[in-house]
Design a protein around this motif. Structure first.
Motif, PDB file in Angstrom:
ATOM      1  N   ASN A  60       2.882   3.864   2.595  1.00 41.83           N
ATOM      2  CA  ASN A  60       2.496   2.684   3.370  1.00 41.83           C
ATOM      3  C   ASN A  60       3.443   1.537   2.999  1.00 41.83           C
ATOM      4  OD1 ASN A  60       1.258   0.234   4.186  1.00 41.83           O
ATOM      5  ND2 ASN A  60      -0.696   1.309   4.396  1.00 41.83           N
ATOM      6  N   SER A  61       4.328   1.186   3.931  1.00 40.95           N
ATOM      7  CA  SER A  61       5.386   0.231   3.580  1.00 40.95           C
ATOM      8  C   SER A  61       4.820  -1.152   3.251  1.00 40.95           C
ATOM      9  CB  SER A  61       6.408   0.127   4.710  1.00 40.95           C
ATOM     10  OG  SER A  61       5.754  -0.294   5.882  1.00 40.95           O
ATOM     11  N   GLU A  62       3.718  -1.500   3.892  1.00 44.41           N
ATOM     12  CA  GLU A  62       3.125  -2.820   3.600  1.00 44.41           C
ATOM     13  C   GLU A  62       2.560  -2.853   2.183  1.00 44.41           C
ATOM     14  OE1 GLU A  62       0.513  -5.155   6.235  1.00 44.41           O
ATOM     15  OE2 GLU A  62       0.989  -3.631   7.717  1.00 44.41           O
ATOM     16  N   VAL A  63       1.899  -1.774   1.823  1.00 41.35           N
ATOM     17  CA  VAL A  63       1.338  -1.710   0.464  1.00 41.35           C
ATOM     18  C   VAL A  63       2.476  -1.737  -0.552  1.00 41.35           C
ATOM     19  CG1 VAL A  63      -0.015  -0.310  -1.140  1.00 41.35           C
ATOM     20  CG2 VAL A  63      -0.726  -0.484   1.250  1.00 41.35           C
ATOM     21  N   ALA A  64       3.551  -0.991  -0.240  1.00 35.87           N
ATOM     22  CA  ALA A  64       4.705  -0.953  -1.151  1.00 35.87           C
ATOM     23  C   ALA A  64       5.297  -2.352  -1.308  1.00 35.87           C
ATOM     24  CB  ALA A  64       5.751   0.020  -0.607  1.00 35.87           C
TER      25      ALA A  64
END
Ligand code: ACM
Ligand code: ZN
Length: 580
Positions: A63-67
């Motif tokens: 999940n790029s947002e979480v990353a």
């Protein structure tokens, strides 16, 4: 180390621990009493998790947002404390975990799905839980935005260490924090019309907004004194409309000028970059094109759009100008649709601000085109409404004010065709609100009350509580010169209650979307001054925006402020170091 040296070392340690234990500990100890205050904090100060240099942050790298939020947290911890945490996607043993928790659908006995849960509100979408226990720190939320808010809370809880004394370990008392904002709209306006601020400054402004949990950046892009938004179909508009010949210095009535040309505008690429940067910080950019008043910069370029035909200069003084867009000229609507069309191309915001404030009607009263349009539309002044020019003319149901409503209506339809809603300053009430208009109440709260009673959505931004261009201290000599008709102290701002149970029914109270602080910049030409005006008042405003009224306590706010101020210092943003 020799034996003797060790003895001295131990002795010193005991003395320091005995003499000033709290101070020594405070330097390495988290404190969850932050600004804005979270909704629920339960802390056990007798136990703490020790966060050490080199420990890991785990997250779902798919999940790029979480990353990205994990990276933010890593940077913020290092920035405040010097502790270097390692990013370790999916490490189950990590000291800090960012977890997305999807709500599970309830099942009935037969394995069928139970009743569908109500859609979470916008505030619930931002909710998070932060726990610290013997295993470490867990940030959990149903959406990545909640993880961002949780990471900000952790960041603000950490002790800010001088660069020369960076920590190797921090004590995090055991805690459970459950939090979500009170209002869905938590805004700040920056006026880039009167003075131009670079994209770099705007990014810093957005960072400071995010630190305070704000989620709406109201970008005031056009003014009598300068047009700042590139419109590709009208290339002269920004090129020529952004430059004024000179700027008045000091009180406007003295008419003393600096005689220095002043300009600047944002290309559409730059605006998109601001939108992108803001979105990474969960801030929506609400662009404003202020019309039909505050348009002298556009009239300078297109004098045919004014009632008299000009010529007009980009304004060099402040105040309310009588030269406004002609309400009867069909070219006015063509112009506005071109501008708002490109604005919608650049800004994905569901809210588009159309201004609508301070539009004197004296030109419209005498203009053949405006009067012909009024006749064509069959608009009449309500009895006793003479609609005389000047600022007050916006307050009655004159035919001219109804003509402004007609323009608003045309623009509302245009924006709706692009899936957007219109926000306007409270003057848009005068000629009658268009169907879905959202009212931004600035001349006190009465416009907001009136609109909520008509079941329209409202953003409260009353000048006496929310205008941060005004001084924050009683002693004018202790602060930079600015708009000086009244004082908006930190305590005044903190005391504001935007939902007015004495004036609004429970249903009407639901119309209050949120609250906004406004930074007008007639007197604010430099970023340092802008941040000084903003801080720490944005801290006070953030508690109005985020906290339940019964949670707010100004004396307690003052006790929580020093840690936030240390963070301002670490970020390199000026602030007013006195609070009244
Ligand atoms: C305003 O302050 N004129 C909205
Ligand atoms: Zn006209």
């Amino acid at each position: 180390m020799t034996f003797q040296m060790r003895k001295i070392y131990l002795f010193l340690f005991f003395v320091s621990a005995f003499l000033c234990p709290s101070e020594a500990q405070n330097n390495v100890r988290a404190d969850y009493r932050i600004i804005p205050q979270p909704q629920r904090v339960e802390t056990d100060t007798t136990q703490a998790f020790t966060l050490r240099d080199g420990m890991t942050i785990s997250y779902d790298a798919a999940n790029s947002e979480v990353a990205r939020n994990a990276q933010f947290l890593q940077q913020w911890v290092a920035q405040a404390t010097g502790l270097r945490l390692t990013l370790a996607p999916t490490d189950k043993q990590a000291a800090v975990q960012l977890l997305l928790v999807q709500p599970t659908a309830k099942k009935t006995k037969k394995g069928k799905k139970g009743p569908v849960a109500a859609e979470p509100t916008e505030q619930e979408q931002e909710a998070y839980t932060l726990t610290v226990n013997a295993q470490g720190v867990t940030l959990s939320a149903r959406q990545p935005v909640g993880l961002f808010r949780a990471a900000q809370t952790l960041r603000k809880s950490l002790p800010v260490r001088p660069a020369s004394q960076q920590a190797e370990a921090l004590l995090l008392p055991f805690t459970t924090i459950q939090d979500q904002p009170r209002f869905s709209y938590r805004g700040v306006l920056l006026d880039c019309g009167r003075h131009f601020f670079t994209v770099e400054t705007i990014k810093q402004f957005l960072d400071v907004m995010a630190l305070h949990g704000c989620n709406q950046f109201h970008w005031h892009l056009t003014e009598d004194q300068g047009w700042r938004f590139e419109v590709k179909a009208l290339p002269r508009l920004a090129k020529e409309g952004s430059v004024r010949e000179k700027t008045v210095i000091g009180p406007g009535h003295m008419r003393i000028y600096d005689n220095i040309p002043y300009g600047g505008y944002y290309t559409q690429d730059e605006c998109r970059e601001v939108v992108r940067y803001a979105a990474e910080r969960y801030i929506n950019v609400v662009p404003e094109i202020d019309m039909p008043g505050h348009m002298q910069s556009a009239l300078h370029v297109f004098p045919n759009l004014g009632c008299t035909g000009g010529p007009y200069a980009v304004a060099t003084n402040w105040g309310v100008m009588r030269e406004v867009l002609c309400g009867g000229n069909p070219e006015t609507l063509d112009f506005l649709k071109t501008v708002f069309g490109e604005l919608c191309d650049v800004f994905p915001s569901k809210f588009i601000h159309i201004g609508g404030d301070e539009c004197p009607k004296e030109r419209w009263q005498k203009c053949a085109k405006c009067q012909a349009k009024i006749k064509e539309l069959g608009l009449t002044s309500d009895p006793k409404d003479d609609g005389k020019g000047g600022r007050g003319s916006q307050d009655g149901r004159s035919a001219e004010n109804k003509l402004q409503t007609y323009i608003n209506h045309e623009i509302e339809k245009f924006l709706a065709s692009r899936g957007r809603s219109l926000i306007g300053w409270d003057e848009i009430l005068s000629g009658g609100l268009t169907e879905n208009a959202i009212v931004m109440s600035w001349r006190g709260v009465k416009g907001g009350i009136q609109a909520a009673r008509q079941k329209h959505r409202v953003i409260m931004s009353p000048n006496v509580f929310a205008y941060i261009d005004h001084p924050q201290l009683k002693d004018y000599g202790k602060q930079p010169r600015t708009t000086d008709s009244y004082i908006v102290s930190c305590s005044k701002m903190h005391s504001f209650e935007p939902v007015l149970p004495d004036s609004l029914t429970a249903e009407e109270q639901q119309c209050i979307l949120g609250v906004q602080a406004n930074l007008w910049t007639e007197q604010v030409a430099y970023p340092e001054h802008a941040f000084y005006q903003l801080l720490p008042r944005l801290g006070a405003m953030s508690e109005v925006q985020w906290c339940r009224p019964e949670q707010k306590d100004f004396e307690d706010f003052k006790r929580r402020l020093p840690r936030l101020e240390k963070l301002y210092e670490r970020l390199g943003v000026p602030y007013c170091n006195q609070v009244e």
